[in-house]
Scaffold this motif. Structure first.
Motif, mmCIF file in Angstrom:
data_model
loop_
_atom_site.group_PDB
_atom_site.id
_atom_site.type_symbol
_atom_site.label_atom_id
_atom_site.label_comp_id
_atom_site.label_asym_id
_atom_site.label_seq_id
_atom_site.Cartn_x
_atom_site.Cartn_y
_atom_site.Cartn_z
ATOM 1 N N CYS A 1 0.978 -1.179 0.137
ATOM 2 C CA CYS A 1 -0.102 0.162 -0.014
ATOM 3 C C CYS A 1 0.791 1.198 0.074
ATOM 4 C CB CYS A 1 -0.924 -0.036 1.297
ATOM 5 S SG CYS A 1 -1.908 -1.225 1.444
ATOM 6 N N CYS B 1 2.322 3.418 -2.937
ATOM 7 C CA CYS B 1 1.429 4.642 -3.311
ATOM 8 C C CYS B 1 1.174 5.696 -2.266
ATOM 9 C CB CYS B 1 0.411 4.227 -4.259
ATOM 10 S SG CYS B 1 0.694 3.087 -5.732
ATOM 11 N N HIS B 2 1.156 5.423 -1.118
ATOM 12 C CA HIS B 2 0.781 6.186 -0.015
ATOM 13 C C HIS B 2 1.819 6.079 0.950
ATOM 14 C CE1 HIS B 2 -3.628 6.000 -1.255
ATOM 15 N NE2 HIS B 2 -3.454 4.836 -1.416
ATOM 16 N N GLY C 1 2.074 0.993 -8.397
ATOM 17 C CA GLY C 1 2.201 -0.266 -7.353
ATOM 18 C C GLY C 1 3.294 -1.204 -8.108
ATOM 19 N N ASP D 1 0.524 -1.906 -12.067
ATOM 20 C CA ASP D 1 -0.815 -1.341 -11.367
ATOM 21 C C ASP D 1 -0.678 0.363 -11.316
ATOM 22 O OD1 ASP D 1 -2.586 -0.806 -9.421
ATOM 23 O OD2 ASP D 1 -1.501 -1.514 -7.597
ATOM 24 N N GLN E 1 -3.527 3.790 -11.578
ATOM 25 C CA GLN E 1 -4.982 4.423 -11.857
ATOM 26 C C GLN E 1 -4.806 5.611 -12.673
ATOM 27 O OE1 GLN E 1 -7.313 2.334 -9.667
ATOM 28 N NE2 GLN E 1 -5.570 1.134 -9.263
ATOM 29 N N PRO F 1 -5.039 10.277 -3.450
ATOM 30 C CA PRO F 1 -5.387 11.073 -2.185
ATOM 31 C C PRO F 1 -4.325 10.529 -1.079
ATOM 32 C CG PRO F 1 -7.274 9.821 -2.945
ATOM 33 C CD PRO F 1 -6.230 9.213 -3.787
ATOM 34 N N GLN G 1 -13.154 10.940 7.458
ATOM 35 C CA GLN G 1 -13.759 11.111 6.089
ATOM 36 C C GLN G 1 -14.775 9.661 6.264
ATOM 37 O OE1 GLN G 1 -10.947 12.281 3.073
ATOM 38 N NE2 GLN G 1 -11.958 10.534 2.083
ATOM 39 N N LEU H 1 -12.554 7.763 -1.699
ATOM 40 C CA LEU H 1 -12.305 7.565 -3.257
ATOM 41 C C LEU H 1 -12.733 9.147 -3.639
ATOM 42 C CD1 LEU H 1 -13.151 4.262 -4.238
ATOM 43 C CD2 LEU H 1 -10.706 5.072 -3.800
ATOM 44 N N TRP H 2 -12.380 9.460 -4.929
ATOM 45 C CA TRP H 2 -12.614 10.879 -5.369
ATOM 46 C C TRP H 2 -14.135 11.072 -5.459
ATOM 47 C CZ3 TRP H 2 -9.545 15.173 -4.801
ATOM 48 C CH2 TRP H 2 -8.372 14.793 -5.030
ATOM 49 N N GLN I 1 -12.602 0.504 1.818
ATOM 50 C CA GLN I 1 -11.442 0.643 0.718
ATOM 51 C C GLN I 1 -10.353 -0.091 1.126
ATOM 52 O OE1 GLN I 1 -11.163 2.000 -1.892
ATOM 53 N NE2 GLN I 1 -9.055 2.382 -2.339
ATOM 54 N N HIS J 1 -5.247 -4.042 -5.703
ATOM 55 C CA HIS J 1 -3.670 -3.913 -5.777
ATOM 56 C C HIS J 1 -2.962 -5.225 -5.842
ATOM 57 C CE1 HIS J 1 -4.289 0.209 -6.287
ATOM 58 N NE2 HIS J 1 -4.866 0.216 -4.983
ATOM 59 N N LYS K 1 -14.613 14.757 -4.154
ATOM 60 C CA LYS K 1 -14.615 14.963 -2.688
ATOM 61 C C LYS K 1 -13.662 16.123 -2.591
ATOM 62 C CE LYS K 1 -10.652 12.580 -1.407
ATOM 63 N NZ LYS K 1 -10.175 12.091 -0.025
HETATM 64 C C1 HEC Z 1 -1.013 1.893 -7.458
HETATM 65 C C2 HEC Z 1 -0.973 2.689 -6.272
HETATM 66 C C3 HEC Z 1 -1.847 2.446 -5.131
HETATM 67 C C4 HEC Z 1 -1.609 1.383 -4.133
HETATM 68 C C5 HEC Z 1 -0.725 0.152 -4.342
HETATM 69 C C6 HEC Z 1 -2.642 1.639 -3.230
HETATM 70 N N1 HEC Z 1 -3.435 2.764 -3.678
HETATM 71 FE FE1 HEC Z 1 -4.814 3.563 -2.152
HETATM 72 N N2 HEC Z 1 -5.224 4.917 -3.893
HETATM 73 C C7 HEC Z 1 -4.755 5.071 -5.064
HETATM 74 C C8 HEC Z 1 -5.247 5.791 -6.048
HETATM 75 C C9 HEC Z 1 -4.906 6.200 -7.288
HETATM 76 C C10 HEC Z 1 -6.552 6.468 -5.164
HETATM 77 C C11 HEC Z 1 -7.653 7.341 -5.924
HETATM 78 C C12 HEC Z 1 -8.515 6.109 -6.658
HETATM 79 C C13 HEC Z 1 -9.913 6.886 -6.852
HETATM 80 O O1 HEC Z 1 -10.287 7.780 -6.070
HETATM 81 O O2 HEC Z 1 -10.640 6.320 -7.621
HETATM 82 C C14 HEC Z 1 -6.328 5.606 -3.682
HETATM 83 C C15 HEC Z 1 -7.225 5.873 -2.698
HETATM 84 C C16 HEC Z 1 -7.161 5.280 -1.588
HETATM 85 C C17 HEC Z 1 -7.875 5.657 -0.446
HETATM 86 C C18 HEC Z 1 -9.075 6.690 -0.511
HETATM 87 C C19 HEC Z 1 -8.556 8.024 0.202
HETATM 88 C C20 HEC Z 1 -9.605 9.182 -0.081
HETATM 89 O O3 HEC Z 1 -9.193 9.932 0.681
HETATM 90 O O4 HEC Z 1 -10.544 8.949 -0.521
HETATM 91 C C21 HEC Z 1 -7.624 4.904 0.516
HETATM 92 C C22 HEC Z 1 -8.209 4.885 1.951
HETATM 93 C C23 HEC Z 1 -6.745 4.074 0.170
HETATM 94 N N3 HEC Z 1 -6.280 4.290 -1.050
HETATM 95 C C24 HEC Z 1 -5.826 3.195 0.787
HETATM 96 C C25 HEC Z 1 -4.978 2.046 0.484
HETATM 97 C C26 HEC Z 1 -4.691 0.837 1.077
HETATM 98 C C27 HEC Z 1 -4.926 0.467 2.429
HETATM 99 C C28 HEC Z 1 -4.098 0.248 -0.005
HETATM 100 C C29 HEC Z 1 -3.177 -1.225 0.100
HETATM 101 C C30 HEC Z 1 -3.968 -2.274 0.573
HETATM 102 C C31 HEC Z 1 -3.740 1.038 -1.270
HETATM 103 N N4 HEC Z 1 -4.501 2.037 -0.816
HETATM 104 C C32 HEC Z 1 -2.794 0.616 -2.152
HETATM 105 C C33 HEC Z 1 -3.419 4.445 -5.321
HETATM 106 C C34 HEC Z 1 -3.014 3.194 -4.750
#
Ligand code: HEC
Ligand code: HEC
Length: 447
Positions: free
Chosen positions: A114, A117-118, A133, A155, A157, A162, A170, A174-175, A207, A215, A344
């Motif tokens: 995770c 990307c974050h 990712g 991987d 998007q 965010p 929140q 997602l957006w 989420q 992912h 959002k």
């Molecule tokens: C490839 C990169 C990538 C990986 C790996 C990834 N994310 Fe994300 N994440 C994103 C993207 C891009 C969005 C926005 C998608 C959308 O809004 O449609 C997002 C959105 C989110 C959000 C929403 C945040 C908000 O404020 O709306 C959360 C919570 C989140 N991810 C948690 C996780 C978790 C937990 C994992 C692992 C299990 C993970 N992400 C793995 C790219 C990633």
């Protein structure tokens, strides 16, 4: 008699208007006096405005983010009570590259998490217009896609990543807000039916569980690590073993969401100022805070995380990689034309740690975003034609000085300098993290 009565009313109204004008002029001219730039003067003025922005009676406290260990003060989903054991497990899993066991191309086995990307250094965003990712190579500012594989094996998007910082505040994620059954989705039968919402949880839990599949993560490899057996047993005492099945994706998601809820920017200068340290912010940051809380910003960036669980149209452009035509945002999932182009309202802490900005990555700097809101000319004209632009999206007539000040408030006033406290020291798998690809391993000194 009636005439006299209405004349009195009229005079009272005039007097009130005059008072408002005079006190406003008083404030404006006070700004020119030498002592109007002192920390104590600015601090007092900002206090007034922040109190005014908070719901009555709550005052400055409303905007104070709790300590991360104060679990009972952090907003939670009643179906996922916060415990230190769960948070600790989630912290490891969020960074665990051993979860990455379902890549399309086997060469990417166990290379991402995770946090690819974050990640904390980027304010839990990605520092890329298009986060990578599985199939990404390299770390932080140098992350790029593996050029030797097909695009479908990567991987990524078509929308900006965010932050998960302050996400406890929140309700839906997602957006376009499609993840989660509470808050603004509580009365949306269509959204309640989405497969992602089958567990009937808050957005953050929903989420996290969904992201496991999206992912390409799974539990089979960690299930055989004794340390994880122990940690799962502590976090979920009702079922004390790890099985590499669907139920475990859910528990991993619950633990990760519990951890994410503790990611709070509670050491930012603005937070320290709210808690009584008058000198935590510079004069410029205080002036920027005054602009923030007296202009349109706080009408939308309203809650303790300076976001709101709701959707607004402010005309940001779509992502250059989004080839769907037009992203209707919230309208895509509610199917209501009145929701078209609404996205959002994101939280505003630690944005300086990574760029770009906006769901479509259409701003490179925070100053550009501030100047955009100051001008209020939509990047996406379709949003204007749809007639849904927010009434608060209108020219602000800020001076250059005010633009500078507001930018400083965002860049440093709202920046928690110590997010590394949320990163584990090591993982039970012993693997490199947040990335474990050959390039990252070198850059992170894992070899
Ligand atoms: C490839 C990169 C990538 C990986 C790996 C990834 N994310 Fe994300 N994440 C994103 C993207 C891009 C969005 C926005 C998608 C959308 O809004 O449609 C997002 C959105 C989110 C959000 C929403 C945040 C908000 O404020 O709306 C959360 C919570 C989140 N991810 C948690 C996780 C978790 C937990 C994992 C692992 C299990 C993970 N992400 C793995 C790219 C990633
Ligand atoms: C009408 C509501 C509204 C107002 C007023 C508003 N914002 Fe926003 N803000 C939003 C929305 C919605 C987004 C996300 C838009 C998108 O990505 O499509 C956003 C995005 C942002 C971003 C980018 C964040 C990110 O994660 O990429 C920043 C920075 C920001 N706003 C700061 C401000 C400042 C400073 C002000 C005051 C000058 C302000 N906003 C006024 C609703 C608003």
């Amino acid at each position: 008699m009636k005439i006299i009565n209405s004349m009195i009313k009229f005079l009272v109204i005039i007097a009130v208007i005059l008072f408002v004008i005079i006190s406003d002029v008083g404030w404006a001219s006070a700004q020119d006096k030498p002592d109007s730039n002192t920390i104590s003067y600015l601090s007092a003025r900002l206090k007034q405005l922040v109190k005014f922005a908070a719901p009555s009676n709550l005052g400055l406290n409303y905007f104070i983010l709790p300590n991360s260990s104060d679990l009972s003060s952090i907003p939670a989903d009643p179906h996922n009570p916060l415990t230190p054991e769960k948070v600790n497990l989630g912290k490891l899993l969020f960074h665990e590259t051993a979860l990455s066991i379902n890549p399309i191309n086997p060469k990417h086995w166990q290379q991402s998490s995770c946090a690819s990307c974050h990640f904390a250094e980027a304010g839990f965003r990605s520092n890329l217009a298009q986060a990578l990712g599985v199939g990404g190579l390299g770390w932080n500012k140098s992350r790029h896609r593996d050029a030797e594989v097909y695009s479908v094996e990567i991987d990524k998007q078509n929308i900006l990543t965010p932050s998960v910082l302050n996400s406890a505040y929140q309700k839906v994620m997602l957006w376009n807000g499609r993840a989660g059954v509470t808050g603004p989705n509580a009365n949306e039968p269509l959204i309640q039916e989405f497969d992602v919402n089958r567990f009937k949880l808050d957005g953050l839990e929903t989420q996290a569980i969904d992201a496991m599949t999206v992912h390409k993560l799974g539990t089979a490899a960690i299930a055989i690590i004794p340390e994880y057996q122990k940690l799962f047993a502590q976090a979920f005492p009702d079922r004390a073993y790890v099985a590499a099945e669907v139920e475990d994706l859910k528990r991993v998601g619950l633990a990760i969401a519990a951890y994410e809820r503790t990611l709070l920017a509670n050491q930012a200068p603005f937070q320290r100022w709210l808690k009584g340290d008058e000198t935590a912010m510079s004069a410029q940051e205080l002036r920027g805070g005054i602009v923030f809380f007296s202009s349109s910003c706080v009408q939308c960036h309203t809650r303790p995380n300076l976001a709101i669980t709701d959707f607004r149209s402010v005309g940001f452009a779509d992502h250059p990689q989004d080839f769907s035509g037009l992203n209707l945002g919230r309208g895509v999932i509610t199917k209501r034309a009145s929701d078209d182009f609404k996205f959002k309202v994101p939280q505003l802490y630690n944005l300086a740690d990574s760029s770009p900005y906006g769901h479509g990555a259409s701003f490179n700097t925070l100053r550009e975003v501030v100047e955009y809101f100051n001008r209020a000319q939509p990047q996406k004209l379709e949003a204007l034609y749809a007639g849904n632009l927010s009434v608060w999206f209108r020219p602000l007539n800020l001076t250059q000085q005010q633009v500078d000040d507001l930018t400083a408030f965002l860049e440093t006033g709202l920046r928690d300098p110590n997010l590394m406290r949320y990163v584990p020291e090591g993982l039970p798998s012993g693997l490199c993290f947040p990335n474990n690809d050959p390039v990252s391993r070198k850059q992170l000194n894992c070899d």
